[in-house]
Scaffold this motif. Structure first.
Motif, PDB file in Angstrom:
ATOM      1  N   ARG A  93      42.115  43.862  45.698  1.00  0.00           N
ATOM      2  CA  ARG A  93      42.799  42.552  45.673  1.00  0.00           C
ATOM      3  C   ARG A  93      44.196  42.710  46.252  1.00  0.00           C
ATOM      4  NH1 ARG A  93      40.599  38.301  46.174  1.00  0.00           N
ATOM      5  NH2 ARG A  93      39.148  38.525  44.444  1.00  0.00           N
ATOM      6  N   ALA A 112      45.100  35.497  40.350  1.00  0.00           N
ATOM      7  CA  ALA A 112      45.039  35.721  38.893  1.00  0.00           C
ATOM      8  C   ALA A 112      44.346  37.055  38.685  1.00  0.00           C
ATOM      9  CB  ALA A 112      44.224  34.613  38.236  1.00  0.00           C
ATOM     10  N   SER A 113      45.124  38.106  38.556  1.00  0.00           N
ATOM     11  CA  SER A 113      44.531  39.439  38.443  1.00  0.00           C
ATOM     12  C   SER A 113      45.473  40.347  37.684  1.00  0.00           C
ATOM     13  CB  SER A 113      44.296  39.983  39.859  1.00  0.00           C
ATOM     14  OG  SER A 113      44.290  41.389  39.853  1.00  0.00           O
ATOM     15  N   GLY A 114      44.934  40.949  36.624  1.00  0.00           N
ATOM     16  CA  GLY A 114      45.749  41.882  35.849  1.00  0.00           C
ATOM     17  C   GLY A 114      46.242  43.021  36.717  1.00  0.00           C
ATOM     18  N   LEU A 115      45.382  43.426  37.641  1.00  0.00           N
ATOM     19  CA  LEU A 115      45.735  44.543  38.520  1.00  0.00           C
ATOM     20  C   LEU A 115      46.971  44.192  39.367  1.00  0.00           C
ATOM     21  CD1 LEU A 115      43.271  46.623  40.600  1.00  0.00           C
ATOM     22  CD2 LEU A 115      45.138  45.489  41.755  1.00  0.00           C
ATOM     23  N   TYR A 174      31.578  43.563  47.513  1.00  0.00           N
ATOM     24  CA  TYR A 174      32.403  42.958  46.462  1.00  0.00           C
ATOM     25  C   TYR A 174      31.553  42.120  45.500  1.00  0.00           C
ATOM     26  CZ  TYR A 174      35.754  39.797  44.231  1.00  0.00           C
ATOM     27  OH  TYR A 174      36.455  39.060  43.312  1.00  0.00           O
ATOM     28  N   ASN A 179      30.552  43.501  41.652  1.00  0.00           N
ATOM     29  CA  ASN A 179      30.604  42.484  40.599  1.00  0.00           C
ATOM     30  C   ASN A 179      29.267  42.040  40.003  1.00  0.00           C
ATOM     31  OD1 ASN A 179      33.405  42.229  40.172  1.00  0.00           O
ATOM     32  ND2 ASN A 179      33.567  41.339  42.217  1.00  0.00           N
ATOM     33  N   TRP A 183      30.403  45.706  37.418  1.00  0.00           N
ATOM     34  CA  TRP A 183      31.126  44.898  36.407  1.00  0.00           C
ATOM     35  C   TRP A 183      30.291  44.718  35.138  1.00  0.00           C
ATOM     36  CZ3 TRP A 183      36.060  43.168  35.893  1.00  0.00           C
ATOM     37  CH2 TRP A 183      36.307  42.149  34.967  1.00  0.00           C
ATOM     38  N   ASP A 229      40.523  51.052  40.594  1.00  0.00           N
ATOM     39  CA  ASP A 229      39.407  50.271  40.082  1.00  0.00           C
ATOM     40  C   ASP A 229      38.029  50.592  40.646  1.00  0.00           C
ATOM     41  OD1 ASP A 229      38.925  48.635  37.997  1.00  0.00           O
ATOM     42  OD2 ASP A 229      39.909  46.876  38.809  1.00  0.00           O
ATOM     43  N   TYR A 230      37.077  49.825  40.109  1.00  0.00           N
ATOM     44  CA  TYR A 230      35.652  50.094  40.335  1.00  0.00           C
ATOM     45  C   TYR A 230      35.169  49.717  41.727  1.00  0.00           C
ATOM     46  CZ  TYR A 230      35.395  45.081  39.412  1.00  0.00           C
ATOM     47  OH  TYR A 230      35.586  43.723  39.471  1.00  0.00           O
ATOM     48  N   HIS A 231      36.016  49.117  42.514  1.00  0.00           N
ATOM     49  CA  HIS A 231      35.600  48.772  43.879  1.00  0.00           C
ATOM     50  C   HIS A 231      35.512  50.014  44.764  1.00  0.00           C
ATOM     51  CE1 HIS A 231      37.906  45.415  42.125  1.00  0.00           C
ATOM     52  NE2 HIS A 231      36.914  44.692  42.595  1.00  0.00           N
ATOM     53  N   ILE A 254      38.801  48.840  34.229  1.00  0.00           N
ATOM     54  CA  ILE A 254      37.857  48.207  33.302  1.00  0.00           C
ATOM     55  C   ILE A 254      37.321  49.271  32.332  1.00  0.00           C
ATOM     56  CG2 ILE A 254      37.322  46.419  35.006  1.00  0.00           C
ATOM     57  CD1 ILE A 254      34.719  47.856  35.644  1.00  0.00           C
ATOM     58  N   ARG A 365      40.596  34.360  33.855  1.00  0.00           N
ATOM     59  CA  ARG A 365      39.725  34.008  34.961  1.00  0.00           C
ATOM     60  C   ARG A 365      38.445  33.478  34.333  1.00  0.00           C
ATOM     61  NH1 ARG A 365      37.317  37.686  37.062  1.00  0.00           N
ATOM     62  NH2 ARG A 365      37.927  39.309  35.615  1.00  0.00           N
ATOM     63  N   ARG A 403      35.142  34.567  41.524  1.00  0.00           N
ATOM     64  CA  ARG A 403      33.844  35.093  41.993  1.00  0.00           C
ATOM     65  C   ARG A 403      32.776  33.998  42.054  1.00  0.00           C
ATOM     66  NH1 ARG A 403      34.485  40.275  37.879  1.00  0.00           N
ATOM     67  NH2 ARG A 403      36.523  40.855  38.679  1.00  0.00           N
TER      68      ARG A 403
HETATM   69  O1  F6P Z   1      40.134  44.069  35.602  1.00  0.00           O
HETATM   70  C1  F6P Z   1      39.302  44.241  36.670  1.00  0.00           C
HETATM   71  C2  F6P Z   1      39.699  43.394  37.829  1.00  0.00           C
HETATM   72  O2  F6P Z   1      39.086  43.729  39.020  1.00  0.00           O
HETATM   73  C3  F6P Z   1      41.152  43.542  38.013  1.00  0.00           C
HETATM   74  O3  F6P Z   1      41.367  44.348  39.051  1.00  0.00           O
HETATM   75  C4  F6P Z   1      41.591  42.139  38.164  1.00  0.00           C
HETATM   76  O4  F6P Z   1      42.537  41.850  37.219  1.00  0.00           O
HETATM   77  C5  F6P Z   1      40.445  41.244  37.900  1.00  0.00           C
HETATM   78  O5  F6P Z   1      39.388  42.051  37.607  1.00  0.00           O
HETATM   79  C6  F6P Z   1      40.310  40.271  39.015  1.00  0.00           C
HETATM   80  O6  F6P Z   1      39.148  40.325  39.668  1.00  0.00           O
HETATM   81  P1  F6P Z   1      39.002  39.913  41.169  1.00  0.00           P
HETATM   82  O7  F6P Z   1      39.858  40.825  41.969  1.00  0.00           O
HETATM   83  O8  F6P Z   1      37.544  40.087  41.428  1.00  0.00           O
HETATM   84  O9  F6P Z   1      39.442  38.490  41.301  1.00  0.00           O
END
Ligand code: F6P
Length: 579
Positions: A93, A112-115, A174, A179, A183, A229-231, A254, A365, A403
């Motif tokens: 992201r 909107a992403s914690g990352l 993705y 996902n 996920w 992350d898992y990507h 995650i 989200r 998503r």
């Molecule tokens: O927490 C996992 C995560 O991929 C974070 O990287 C992010 O906060 C959130 O999910 C957002 O997801 P996406 O990037 O798919 O919108």
């Protein structure tokens, strides 16, 4: 206290480390000869003797004693210990998305992403490169021909390097493998993973494309790369092959499920092998670390040191460590907000609510792991108990679209909207809707205003690595008021024990907790909020990044030292005189 176990772990891994380093040094020498032939000497190969000594445990303790972590301290730490080496972050992201609006203008969205919430301030502090998927409709126009764009905020700037994906790549890598397979595999939230071979093929291909983009940004033989992350589970191994001396830190945002569950993944070996290309694998909690190591242990030929969770495989050591992620402190959005009364007045006016409304907010989200359906049942129980003659009660739910190309997510959105409509028709009156769903993107100032206006914030994740909404709510409450209710299945609950910690499946129990929160005395709110704020202030995102990078520095410096020693040993080896 920490010195002795670390010392022991060094001894435990010593021989494997030494032979790994010896192998790396041979590879490094070969690379240097190759490079000299091409007249392009590698950068940072065999550093000069003026290189600083390894960061000792004492130095780390001193650093820890140097007061709270801040952007300035992180910057200074990197300057001192990385000597200006550039940090490359790889995250799917991007921190800002350029979108073309229907009226033809270009607008910038902050996802909107914690990352993103966590990494963006770190990047500002360390001025590195962020490699990400360029997903916005106007991203190409906003970048140069190599997909690069300088992001500057105030006196800090960093580089964003966008990678372009085809529709097919994005669908498989993705939406598909990341996902619809990984996920749900990693979250315990009633959703089974779907493993399509075609998605897996795209995941591998796209991981290689991102590894290539990182390599193009490296600029030296031993880059420092933070894989997120898992990507990108396969990227660490891909980079390791290309840069044997790179310092690679992978952070898995995650949860990592238990080994039994992870073993259903048909590609488990490749994923684990990919991650073990890292020097350090970071997880949100010690339990996720243990689960990861158990998966590795039952799937691959490895040696694990139990005290520290170091995994040794084919002469390469990967440290597995918990680094609970956090937010910047002080938070720039919270700092620019008006006081709570003004925020409340503005929120009530915007949502057409009477000023005496008791407000419960949730920000997510639109994702089935966030426990929104269970939360709506809780809301129903709470509204059943709420006195008719009491102040109006409203639940405001921000549900950022997420998503939406995946049918499971669209179906989830439909269920949420229909539940909200049902509750509003059951409990609503003329000019009063108790449940307000904002199913649109909200930028940070709007979200922070909501936090500061609220009486209660409820985080109801069914399973979550951390959940930074909980920490953002705390950051917004400089007035030391407001109550946080947090699911015990979010990583945040481990740290935030001054919050009200609940089981989101226990609908009646949570409804009672919501009433308790709404009737909590200001003194108790203040006492809890003070403790929560003190915790987040200390355990902020600069500390998260600083601790990880200091650990990486120790690995890096130890490795450089061994390469140097191995290089000297080689100079004096009798083998050198053999023809
Ligand atoms: O927490 C996992 C995560 O991929 C974070 O990287 C992010 O906060 C959130 O999910 C957002 O997801 P996406 O990037 O798919 O919108």
């Amino acid at each position: 206290m920490a010195v002795f176990p670390r010392f022991m772990s060094f001894l435990n891994t010593g021989s494997a480390e030494a032979s790994r380093i010896a192998t790396a040094s041979v590879t490094g020498v070969a690379a240097a000869i190759q490079a000299l032939k091409k007249r392009t000497p590698p950068v940072h190969f065999l550093p000069g003797l003026e290189a600083p000594a390894e960061l000792s445990d004492t130095a780390q303790v001193e650093l820890a004693a140097a007061g709270p972590w801040s952007a300035a301290r992180l910057r200074e730490t990197l300057r001192k210990h990385l000597q200006g080496d550039r940090v490359i972050v790889l995250a799917n992201r991007e921190p800002c998305i350029h979108e073309r609006t229907p009226s033809g203008e270009i607008t910038i969205l902050h996802p909107a992403s914690g990352l993103v919430t966590a990494l963006e301030p770190v990047m500002r502090a360390c001025s590195g490169v962020w490699v990400a998927h360029g997903s916005g409709s106007a991203d190409r126009e906003a970048s140069d021909s190599r997909g690069r764009l300088e992001i500057s905020t105030g006196d800090a700037s960093y580089l964003l390097r966008r990678v372009w994906l085809t529709e097919e790549e994005e669908a498989g890598y993705y939406y598909g493998f990341a996902n619809e397979a990984l996920w749900p595999l990693c979250h315990l939230a009633h959703a089974h993973p779907i493993f399509r071979r075609s998605d897996w093929i795209q995941y591998q291909r796209v991981n290689q494309r991102f590894a290539d983009a990182v390599a193009a940004e490296a600029g030296c033989e031993d880059p420092i790369v933070l894989v997120q992350d898992y990507h990108f589970a396969l990227v660490p191994r891909m980079l390791r092959r290309r840069f044997p001396r790179a310092t690679i830190l992978t952070f898995w945002h995650i949860p990592w499920p238990d080994a039994e569950r992870f073993s259903i993944c048909p590609y488990q070996q490749e994923l684990l092998d990919g991650l073990l290309g890292s020097n350090i694998v970071g997880m949100q909690t010690p339990q996720h670390c243990r689960n990861f190591v158990a998966s590795v242990d039952r799937t691959l030929e490895v040696r694990v040191t139990r005290e520290e969770l170091d995994v040794v495989r084919q002469q390469q050591t990967t440290l597995v460590r918990p680094y609970p992620i956090s937010i910047e402190w002080p938070d720039r959005w919270g700092a620019s907000l008006p006081d709570a009364a003004e925020c409340r007045a503005r929120v009530c006016a915007d949502l057409s609510l009477p000023l005496d409304t008791r407000l419960v907010v949730s920000v997510d989200r639109m994702d089935y792991t966030k426990g929104m359906e269970e939360r709506l049942l809780t809301i129903e129980r709470t509204l059943e108990q709420w006195p008719q003659n009491g102040p109006p009660l409203a639940f405001v739910q921000v549900g950022a679209p997420s998503r939406t190309r995946i049918e499971r997510y669209r179906e989830f959105g439909r269920r949420i909207r229909s539940e909200v409509a049902r509750l509003n028709s059951r409990f609503g009156r003329k000019n009063y809707q108790p449940v307000i769903l904002l199913d649109r993107h909200c930028e940070a100032p709007e979200v922070f205003r909501l936090y500061r206006a609220a009486d209660v914030c409820y985080v109801s994740s069914l399973h979550d690595g951390m959940n930074l909404v909980a920490k953002e709510f705390i950051a917004a409450r400089a007035d030391e008021a407001g109550v946080l209710i947090v699911s015990r299945f979010a990583g945040a609950a481990r740290e935030l024990n001054a919050a009200l910690v609940v089981n989101p499946y226990d609908v009646e129990g949570v409804a009672e907790t919501v009433v308790k929160a709404l009737t909590m005395t200001p003194a108790e709110q203040r006492e809890r909020m003070r403790a929560l704020r003190a915790h987040v202030a200390e355990y902020n995102v600069y500390r998260w990044a600083g601790r990880m990078l200091l650990d990486a520095t120790r690995v890096r410096q130890r490795e450089r030292l061994h390469v140097r020693l191995a290089g000297r040993a080689r100079r004096w080896s009798p083998d050198m005189f053999r023809r």
